[in-house]
Design an enzyme around this catalytic site. Sequence first.
Site, mmCIF file in Angstrom:
data_model
loop_
_atom_site.group_PDB
_atom_site.id
_atom_site.type_symbol
_atom_site.label_atom_id
_atom_site.label_comp_id
_atom_site.label_asym_id
_atom_site.label_seq_id
_atom_site.Cartn_x
_atom_site.Cartn_y
_atom_site.Cartn_z
ATOM 1 N N ASP A 82 40.466 34.167 33.811
ATOM 2 C CA ASP A 82 40.727 33.585 35.129
ATOM 3 C C ASP A 82 41.141 32.118 34.944
ATOM 4 O OD1 ASP A 82 38.393 32.105 34.691
ATOM 5 O OD2 ASP A 82 37.176 33.334 36.023
ATOM 6 N N PRO B 272 34.111 61.282 33.227
ATOM 7 C CA PRO B 272 34.184 60.144 34.140
ATOM 8 C C PRO B 272 32.858 59.384 34.237
ATOM 9 C CG PRO B 272 34.146 62.197 35.363
ATOM 10 C CD PRO B 272 34.253 62.566 33.920
#
Length: 141
Positions: free
Chosen positions: A16, A58
């Site tokens: 970021d 998953p």
Amino acid sequence: MFTSRRTVTIEWGDCDPADIVFYPNYFRWFDASTAHHFKAAGLPKPELIRQYGVVGFPMVDTQAKFHKPSRHGDEVVIETTITRFGASSFDVEHRLLRDDILCVEGFEKRVLVKKSEDGQGITSCPVPEKVKARFFVSDAK
């Protein structure tokens, strides 16, 4: 228990504006580390699918504990271990280290799934004993 390791170099795009890793990237790396873990144990995902007729594993729950930030240019090692198997689920722990210092701990619960009978969705299926056995030996191949 079998532990696999993979190295990740933190890229500029992983960070970021404060030059620390944007937290969703840890979950991306942990997901890739789980697939790497199966491959390191001798069961790459395509082979798991072919041999056992599953469509994947998953994630159904995930969390992380952040201890120290990682920055652009850091080289980190992710250690991955499956710590528990249920009937169709399994728990995965990840440890992200920089210079042997624990920076992030990741936790996942995953479920082995196959196509549902009607072919319209997926449903859980038992984890085969042969699959479980690959992760509870020290020399998995």
